[in-house]
Design a protein around this motif. Structure first.
Motif, PDB file in Angstrom:
ATOM      1  N   SER A 136       0.778  -1.365  -0.228  1.00 44.53           N
ATOM      2  CA  SER A 136       0.035   0.022   0.030  1.00 44.53           C
ATOM      3  C   SER A 136       0.792   1.297   0.021  1.00 44.53           C
ATOM      4  O   SER A 136       0.558   2.162  -0.733  1.00 44.53           O
ATOM      5  CB  SER A 136      -1.125  -0.086   1.228  1.00 44.53           C
ATOM      6  OG  SER A 136      -1.911  -0.978   1.156  1.00 44.53           O
TER       7      SER A 136
ATOM      8  N   ILE B 256      -3.133  -6.992  -3.376  1.00 46.06           N
ATOM      9  CA  ILE B 256      -3.438  -6.745  -2.285  1.00 46.06           C
ATOM     10  C   ILE B 256      -4.919  -7.711  -1.988  1.00 46.06           C
ATOM     11  O   ILE B 256      -4.900  -8.035  -0.863  1.00 46.06           O
ATOM     12  CB  ILE B 256      -3.835  -5.186  -1.869  1.00 46.06           C
ATOM     13  CG1 ILE B 256      -2.516  -4.548  -1.778  1.00 46.06           C
ATOM     14  CG2 ILE B 256      -4.547  -4.928  -0.736  1.00 46.06           C
ATOM     15  CD1 ILE B 256      -2.521  -3.063  -1.411  1.00 46.06           C
TER      16      ILE B 256
ATOM     17  N   ASN C  94       0.907   4.111  -2.823  1.00 47.87           N
ATOM     18  CA  ASN C  94       0.614   5.565  -2.788  1.00 47.87           C
ATOM     19  C   ASN C  94       1.675   6.376  -3.197  1.00 47.87           C
ATOM     20  O   ASN C  94       1.591   7.461  -3.639  1.00 47.87           O
ATOM     21  CB  ASN C  94       0.375   5.626  -0.966  1.00 47.87           C
ATOM     22  CG  ASN C  94      -1.017   5.344  -0.789  1.00 47.87           C
ATOM     23  OD1 ASN C  94      -2.005   5.296  -1.492  1.00 47.87           O
ATOM     24  ND2 ASN C  94      -1.043   4.889   0.390  1.00 47.87           N
TER      25      ASN C  94
END
Length: 181
Positions: free
Chosen positions: A44, A158, A48
């Protein structure tokens, strides 16, 4: 003694990251779940950083995750038409790997899915599906394996991690060596 050491080596290979210590008092499923939580957090963060555009490399270097971002390869699931067995493997070039495997296999091989993931995730999948292992990296088809392939087909690492975590939380513990409970 030999069985215990082999089990430890298998777990070490599957769950260790750089310099990590393996706590053998924690059940295998719990170790995998903790590793998956860590993978979700790192992945994650990288996603980002990449969405924020310029300066991605600098942000990853400062976070200490540049080595992790570089470790991504393709995890693939290939099915053997003659036996129905599924190979879980990894390769930088999936087409080339399939061609190499097809040369030594008389049955037609087909790609079920492939997705980007760190190379360390492949032996973790082997451990998760150890109860359906046929031999080496070949596994019998299960509903869970097919469900995971569908999620992986969307290139959603994910999503794959979350599915594995859910699967481990609702199933009995796995033994990383031979699928025994």
């Amino acid at each position: 003694m030999i069985r215990s050491r082999a089990r430890q080596l298998m777990c070490d290979r599957s769950f260790a990251s750089k310099g990590a210590h393996i706590d053998e008092s924690i059940p295998v499923n719990e170790r995998i779940i903790r590793m998956i939580d860590d993978e979700i957090e790192k992945t994650s963060y990288i996603a980002n950083a990449r969405q924020n555009g310029p300066g991605e490399g600098e942000r990853l270097a400062k976070s200490g995750l540049s080595w992790y971002a570089k470790s991504f390869t393709y995890i693939y699931f290939i099915i053997c038409g003659g036996t129905g067995a599924v190979k879980i493997g990894r390769a930088d070039n999936v087409k080339k790997r399939m061609a190499e495997l097809q040369v030594s296999n008389p049955s037609k091989l087909s790609l079920l899915c492939h997705f980007r993931a760190p190379s360390i995730f492949e032996p973790t999948l082997h451990t998760i599906f150890s109860k359906s292992r046929l031999r080496g990296e070949w596994f019998s088809i299960t509903d869970e394996l097919l469900d995971l392939a569908e999620i992986g087909n969307d290139q959603n690492y994910i999503g794959v991690l979350n599915y594995c975590k859910d699967m481990l939380e609702r199933n009995k513990p796995v033994d990383g060596l031979n699928g025994q409970e």
